[in-house]
Every structure is written in structure tokens, then in C-alpha cells.
Design an enzyme around this catalytic site. Sequence first.
Site, PDB file in Angstrom:
ATOM      1  N   TYR A   1       0.819  -1.209   0.000  1.00 19.19           N
ATOM      2  CA  TYR A   1       0.000   0.000   0.000  1.00 19.19           C
ATOM      3  C   TYR A   1       0.856   1.264   0.000  1.00 19.19           C
ATOM      4  O   TYR A   1       0.373   2.339  -0.355  1.00 19.19           O
ATOM      5  CB  TYR A   1      -0.925   0.048   1.219  1.00 19.19           C
TER       6      TYR A   1
ATOM      7  N   HIS B   1       0.086 -11.465   1.207  1.00 23.20           N
ATOM      8  CA  HIS B   1      -0.881 -10.569   0.569  1.00 23.20           C
ATOM      9  C   HIS B   1      -1.583 -11.234  -0.607  1.00 23.20           C
ATOM     10  O   HIS B   1      -2.803 -11.186  -0.723  1.00 23.20           O
ATOM     11  CB  HIS B   1      -0.166  -9.294   0.126  1.00 23.20           C
TER      12      HIS B   1
END
Length: 272
Positions: A48, A106
Site C-alpha cells: 500500500y 498478501h
Amino acid sequence: MQSEIATHGIRIPKIGFGTFRMQGDLCRAAVESALSIGYRHVDTAAMYGNEGEVGAAIASSGVSRDKLHLTTKVWHDCLEPQAIRDSVATSLDKLRVDHVDLLMVHWPSANMDIPRVFDTFEALRAEKLTRAIGACNFNIEMVKAALDSGAPIACIQVEYHVLLDQTPLLAYLRSKSIALTAYAPIAHAMVSDIPVMKSIARKHDATPTQVALKWLVDQDGVIAIPKSQRPETQKSNLECLSIVLDDEDRARIADLPKNRRLVDPPFAPAWD
């Protein structure tokens, strides 16, 4: 205090604060606002690019570390043992903490060695750099492989909302006492335009978003991580917990189409 799910020695608030695509000062301000409103579960990831801002917001919030659940994730190009360790070290430094509560893969990669990945994750847990481990975007076969390796999987995070069925995965996770975190829980705001959701919302003097979130967290073992930069929306999302949906509401939601997958990158696995 909002309701929590207990899994593998940790407790996760059922409504968390997602930070995907939040950047810079706007991200920091949003996390600061969320924590001031009462969120105690923050979800971020190395990919992110905002762990520094999340860490700064946590540091300035005055919220005791032991009162906060913090999740971060390792990107799919960092799933060799040393790369995992390097990713986690960088994340902890940016987040300004000595551990996270939940460390997750992830996305799976096509050539990952699942036992090797989770051996490293489990070593990090033993070293107290994370309190629990899990994975995002795994299908049932991958979860089984992780469990077969002996990994104590606490949570699986996947896309889940009123327009996408996750019954097979959810049933399997429940059979193993593993929590499910729903990302994109309001289907990229599409729930606000669905007549059925608007009708149920009017019935409860609520918003379609609140109904969608409550539908998720009413389910056994399900957590939701909505995101918003606006304090009033953050507050509204958290207040979904006060809504009481009935069997008629749930039946109407069950009748909605359940095939709208919104997150499906080229490197995604074969979904269940």
C-alpha cells in the site's frame, strides 16, 4: 467496546479500518480520525505504500498498543525466507512498532513454496514479531496446504460482500476455526445503488452501506474492513453494529446475484 473474534490467541474487532489506496497526509489524517472515533483494528500492507503514515497516526493517537489490532502483509514477490524477513523488518520500522498482531501473505505467487513461506512466518511469530499469521486471497486448496504444513492460520482475507458468494470457503474456514476478513465489503460502493439494499436501509433508518457491513459481521467468524477518509462516514460505518437485521432482510440479501467479483488481477489464483 465493539464485538471481537477470538482466533489463535488474538482478538480481532469485527469492524476494522482499511487503508488500501490511502496515501500521504490524507492517509495519516484518516487513520488518526478513525482511531479517535473508536476503531481499534487497522489494516495495512507493504504494497500500500502507507505504513509510515499509518505508523505516524498510531504514534500520535494516544491509543495504547495493547488496545490496537494491527495487520500488515507481505507482497507476493517477497515470499522467499530472507525476503519475508526483510519485508517484515521494513514494515515494523515504518509502523513504529515492535510487532504486528497479524502478518499475512498478501497474494499467493505461482511458484511459492507454501510450507517454506509459513515456516518463516511461524519463526517470526516465535520471535514475537507477529502475534498471529494468515493469508489473503488464498483458495481452499491453498489454505489446506498451509494447514497441512502445520501453520496455525488465524485468518484468511478475501473479497466478500453482498454481491459475491464465499459459502464454500467460509464453510471450510469455520470447520477449522479460522476467521475470515472481508475486503471490499461494500462492493466498491455499489451497495448504495441496489434497490433491495436501499429498501432494507429505509426499514432500519440506516444506510445501504451500514446494512451491507452488518450483514457481513453478523455471520459467524466474519470481520469487515471498510475504508473512508471522511470522519462522518467512518463513524457511520462503525455504527452499523447497532443495526438488527431480521430473517426477511437476510433472505432478501441472499436473493441478490452473488457473482460480482471486483478484484481479480492476472496473478490471482483459481477462485473457489
